[in-house]
Design a protein around this motif. Structure first.
Motif, PDB file in Angstrom:
ATOM      1  N   ALA A 242       0.860  -1.174   0.000  1.00 18.66           N
ATOM      2  CA  ALA A 242       0.000   0.000   0.000  1.00 18.66           C
ATOM      3  C   ALA A 242       0.894   1.221   0.000  1.00 18.66           C
ATOM      4  N   GLY A 245       3.437   1.851   2.678  1.00 19.63           N
ATOM      5  CA  GLY A 245       3.321   0.647   3.478  1.00 19.63           C
ATOM      6  C   GLY A 245       4.641   0.092   3.935  1.00 19.63           C
ATOM      7  N   TRP A 253      -3.374  -3.968   5.717  1.00 23.28           N
ATOM      8  CA  TRP A 253      -3.900  -2.624   6.003  1.00 23.28           C
ATOM      9  C   TRP A 253      -5.426  -2.608   5.895  1.00 23.28           C
ATOM     10  N   ALA A 257      -8.058  -1.732   8.954  1.00 28.06           N
ATOM     11  CA  ALA A 257      -9.051  -0.663   8.846  1.00 28.06           C
ATOM     12  C   ALA A 257     -10.450  -1.200   9.120  1.00 28.06           C
ATOM     13  N   ALA A 327      -4.623  -8.278  10.858  1.00 23.00           N
ATOM     14  CA  ALA A 327      -3.745  -7.192  10.405  1.00 23.00           C
ATOM     15  C   ALA A 327      -2.401  -7.246  11.108  1.00 23.00           C
ATOM     16  N   ILE A 331       1.380  -7.681   9.405  1.00 23.08           N
ATOM     17  CA  ILE A 331       2.471  -6.726   9.610  1.00 23.08           C
ATOM     18  C   ILE A 331       3.700  -7.422  10.180  1.00 23.08           C
TER      19      ILE A 331
END
Length: 365
Positions: A242, A245, A253, A257, A327, A331
């Motif tokens: 992203a 990112g 992401w 969200a 998420a 990450i």
């Protein structure tokens, strides 16, 4: 002898050479046979090459050239170079001569086009070979040589280098294509801004702008990158990252969200649930044999709202926490194993029903 007048340039303007007629009697003593052969050869040459010569050589008009030269001198003597210099150029086109070329070189020098003026003086030396009169020819040669020597230390020079030049490379300087043999050579150039552009089949075009001052020598090095390599380097970033990112997959992401949005919605339903409970406590109380509520109060509506809000709070809150966990997983995985292939994606899909809410997770990890 050359005629001179003082000009604002601090030099004398050169007079045009006087017009002379060529001697047409040079071959008068030839034998008749040789004359016939020469005449036949001349006729064949005229038939075969006459039209081509007319197409390639500009029409000469020494009379008009002389008039334009004098008009240019009169204008330049008054300081009107904008009108006088183009007339020198027109005179040169109608009848090239060393004196006209030198005057035009001085016009270019006054405009700051030092390399152009240097070229003009060198061309004047070539044209001077046809100047009539030994003394005048020698005088013009001395003037041109002196001006060339004065210009050379002032001229900027630009060297263009293409590192690891690919096949078919083309280099342009100010829109003019340079031959391959010119690359790497410090070539004279006028002071001021210039644009260099290099291109080759299958490679990205590279352009560079540079501004040179008097006496400056610079080298511009260009490197052409293959289009395929540049595209391959950019594709993974677009597919898996992203904006901003830093290598984190786009689905991580998006899942984060969605989790934040679901948790926020669950908090809203919790507030509404507490409001319904508060209204029930204020309007109703337990009595022997059942519940008593104030007259006109809709007990059933607030009780249904309380039960619905509680289910949505639990369902949406749980789904949001799951999405946020997905998420965090994405990450952490991208930071710990950047060399591995990106996961195909995990997506949290929230659902809401009259009796509750929740989320389903699909994808591979």
């Amino acid at each position: 002898m050359a005629e001179t007048t003082t000009s604002p340039l601090g030099r004398g303007l050169l007079a045009a050479p006087s017009l002379q007629l060529a001697d047409t009697r040079r071959g008068a003593g030839r034998a008749p046979g040789m004359s016939a052969v020469a005449g036949l050869a001349s006729a064949v040459a005229v038939i075969l090459g006459g039209s081509a010569a007319r197409a390639q050589e500009p029409a000469r008009d020494p009379v008009a050239a002389e008039a334009l030269f004098k008009a240019a001198r009169a204008l330049v003597d008054k300081g009107d170079y904008a009108a006088g210099c183009p007339k020198f150029e027109a005179s040169l086109a109608l009848n090239p001569s060393a004196s006209t070329m030198i005057n035009l070189a001085r016009c270019h020098e006054r405009e700051g086009k030092l390399a152009t003026a240097w070229h003009d003086y060198n061309r004047a030396l070539v044209l001077n070979r046809e100047t009539a009169g030994e003394q005048r020819r020698r005088s013009l040669e001395e003037i041109a040589q002196k001006e060339i020597a004065a210009l050379e230390p002032r001229m900027p020079k630009l060297s263009i280098v293409v590192e690891r030049a690919p096949s078919g490379v083309e280099v342009q300087r100010d829109g003019t294509t340079l031959p391959a043999a010119a690359l790497g050579e410090p070539l004279p150039i006028d002071p001021g801004p210039h644009e260099i552009r290099a291109s080759a089949p299958g490679h990205q075009t590279e352009a560079r702008a540079i501004t040179l001052a008097e006496g400056q020598t610079e080298t511009v090095a260009l490197t052409l990158r293959p289009v395929a390599a540049a595209g391959a380097a950019a594709a993974p970033a677009k597919a898996s990252e992203a904006p901003g990112g830093g290598g984190v997959p786009a689905w991580a992401w998006a899942s984060g969200a969605a989790g934040i949005a679901l948790v926020g919605a669950s908090v809203g339903f919790l507030i509404d649930d507490l409001s319904a409970i508060s209204a029930l406590r204020e309007s109703c109380r337990e009595v022997p044999g059942g519940t008593y509520c104030k007259p006109g109060y809709d007990f059933a509506a607030d009780n249904a709202r309380k039960n619905r809000d509680l289910g949505l709070f639990v369902g949406l809150g749980g789904a949001g926490l799951v999405a946020m966990g997905v998420a965090v997983y994405g990450i952490v995985r991208s930071d710990g194993d950047k060399e591995s292939a990106p996961a195909q994606g995990a997506v949290a899909l929230p659902w809401i029903a009259p009796s509750g809410a929740g989320a389903s997770i699909s994808g591979s990890f």
